[in-house]
Design a protein around this motif. Structure first.
Motif, PDB file in Angstrom:
ATOM      1  N   TRP B  38       0.856  -1.189   0.000  1.00 23.30           N
ATOM      2  CA  TRP B  38       0.000   0.000   0.000  1.00 23.30           C
ATOM      3  C   TRP B  38       0.895   1.243   0.000  1.00 23.30           C
ATOM      4  N   ILE B  39       0.531   2.191  -0.814  1.00 27.99           N
ATOM      5  CA  ILE B  39       1.239   3.462  -0.954  1.00 27.99           C
ATOM      6  C   ILE B  39       0.173   4.557  -0.973  1.00 27.99           C
ATOM      7  N   ARG B  40       0.478   5.707  -0.393  1.00 26.17           N
ATOM      8  CA  ARG B  40      -0.484   6.789  -0.441  1.00 26.17           C
ATOM      9  C   ARG B  40       0.167   8.079  -0.904  1.00 26.17           C
ATOM     10  N   GLN B  41      -0.679   9.019  -1.338  1.00 27.88           N
ATOM     11  CA  GLN B  41      -0.197  10.291  -1.861  1.00 27.88           C
ATOM     12  C   GLN B  41      -1.181  11.391  -1.484  1.00 27.88           C
ATOM     13  N   GLU B  48       4.164   7.984  -0.421  1.00 30.04           N
ATOM     14  CA  GLU B  48       4.596   7.456   0.879  1.00 30.04           C
ATOM     15  C   GLU B  48       4.248   5.970   0.945  1.00 30.04           C
ATOM     16  N   TRP B  49       5.254   5.139   1.146  1.00 32.30           N
ATOM     17  CA  TRP B  49       5.024   3.699   1.339  1.00 32.30           C
ATOM     18  C   TRP B  49       4.387   3.502   2.713  1.00 32.30           C
ATOM     19  N   THR B  92      -5.767  12.131   4.736  1.00 34.08           N
ATOM     20  CA  THR B  92      -6.452  12.346   3.460  1.00 34.08           C
ATOM     21  C   THR B  92      -5.447  12.188   2.318  1.00 34.08           C
ATOM     22  N   ALA B  93      -5.749  11.286   1.385  1.00 39.38           N
ATOM     23  CA  ALA B  93      -4.786  10.975   0.325  1.00 39.38           C
ATOM     24  C   ALA B  93      -5.426  10.073  -0.720  1.00 39.38           C
ATOM     25  N   VAL B  94      -4.731   9.927  -1.843  1.00 31.24           N
ATOM     26  CA  VAL B  94      -5.034   8.841  -2.767  1.00 31.24           C
ATOM     27  C   VAL B  94      -4.257   7.632  -2.275  1.00 31.24           C
ATOM     28  N   TYR B  95      -4.950   6.531  -2.117  1.00 29.25           N
ATOM     29  CA  TYR B  95      -4.327   5.297  -1.648  1.00 29.25           C
ATOM     30  C   TYR B  95      -4.209   4.329  -2.826  1.00 29.25           C
ATOM     31  N   VAL B 119      -9.314   8.954  -0.524  1.00 28.80           N
ATOM     32  CA  VAL B 119      -9.960   8.856   0.779  1.00 28.80           C
ATOM     33  C   VAL B 119      -9.837  10.207   1.480  1.00 28.80           C
ATOM     34  N   THR B 120     -10.955  10.754   1.845  1.00 31.54           N
ATOM     35  CA  THR B 120     -10.996  12.035   2.547  1.00 31.54           C
ATOM     36  C   THR B 120     -11.409  11.810   3.987  1.00 31.54           C
TER      37      THR B 120
END
Lengths: 108, 123
Positions: B38-41, B48-49, B92-95, B119-120
């Protein structure tokens, strides 16, 4: 250190060559991989290991490494190469991953 | 060809738990050659890993998130999941979910990515 540092932005004239660098202590022990991300899209792997390109990635993309610095070179940049580029590697713990700070490439 | 796809709520309230699932199609999650991550932005920011899991359940978590993360795998459904507890607006980010190799000799690579899910965290 578990950080990978990249220049925030670089620009390149159409058809010219640009090199993007990624610095971090863990790069002395582990390969970097490189990802291209265009606005609103998921990242795409462009280089991994010792200069390996996944199927479908143009050969104008190449990778290299020396000491604590990994580099991604685009030889003969095209308009479609304009994107954000991120490096990635394991950190010094060997079990965790870290992404670089990212470089925005503008093709003039 | 193998694909991965994220699913889950797009809105989570502060202090609650974010839950996402990644479904693997066109191939098996039960490969010893790959891990699932899983990584988010966050909006306008970098990648971010978050963490990764093997098909057998071995996990690696980002140290900065470790106390709040659980990643699990369900091989019968060809899925892996992320739970992030006590969320705040900073989550809050795109996952993204992704497949990656772990090969020190050939190099690690996150080679297959999902399209991402926003995800907000908001009340």
């Amino acid at each position: 250190s578990s950080e990978l540092t990249q220049d925030p932005a670089v620009s390149v004239a159409l058809g010219q060559t640009v090199r993007i660098t990624c610095q971090g202590d863990s790069l002395r022990s582990y390969y970097a991989s490189w990802y291209q991300q265009k606005p609103g899209q998921a990242p795409v792997l462009v280089i991994y290991g010792y200069n390996n390109r996944p199927s479908g990635i143009p050969d104008r993309f190449s990778g290299s490494s020396s000491g604590n610095t990994a580099s991604l070179t685009i030889t003969g940049a095209q308009a479609e190469d304009e994107a954000d580029y991120y490096c990635n590697s394991r950190d010094s713990s060997a079990n965790h991953y870290v992404f670089g700070t990212g470089t925005k490439v503008t093709v003039l | 060809q193998l694909q991965v796809q994220e699913s889950g709520p797009g809105l989570v309230k502060p202090s609650e738990t974010l839950s996402l699932t990644c479904t693997v199609s066109g191939g098996s999650i039960s490969s010893s050659s790959y891990y699932w991550g899983w990584i988010r932005q966050p909006p306008g920011k970098g990648l971010e890993w978050i963490g990764s899991i093997s098909y057998s359940g071995s996990t690696y978590y980002n140290s900065s998130l470790k106390s709040r993360i659980t990643i699990s795998v369900d091989t019968s459904k060809n899925q892996f999941s992320l739970k992030l507890s006590s969320v705040t607006a900073a989550d809050t980010a795109v996952y993204y979910c992704a497949r990656h190799s772990r090969d020190r000799l050939r190099g690690d690579a996150f080679d297959i990515w999902g399209q991402g899910t926003m995800v907000t965290v908001s009340s």
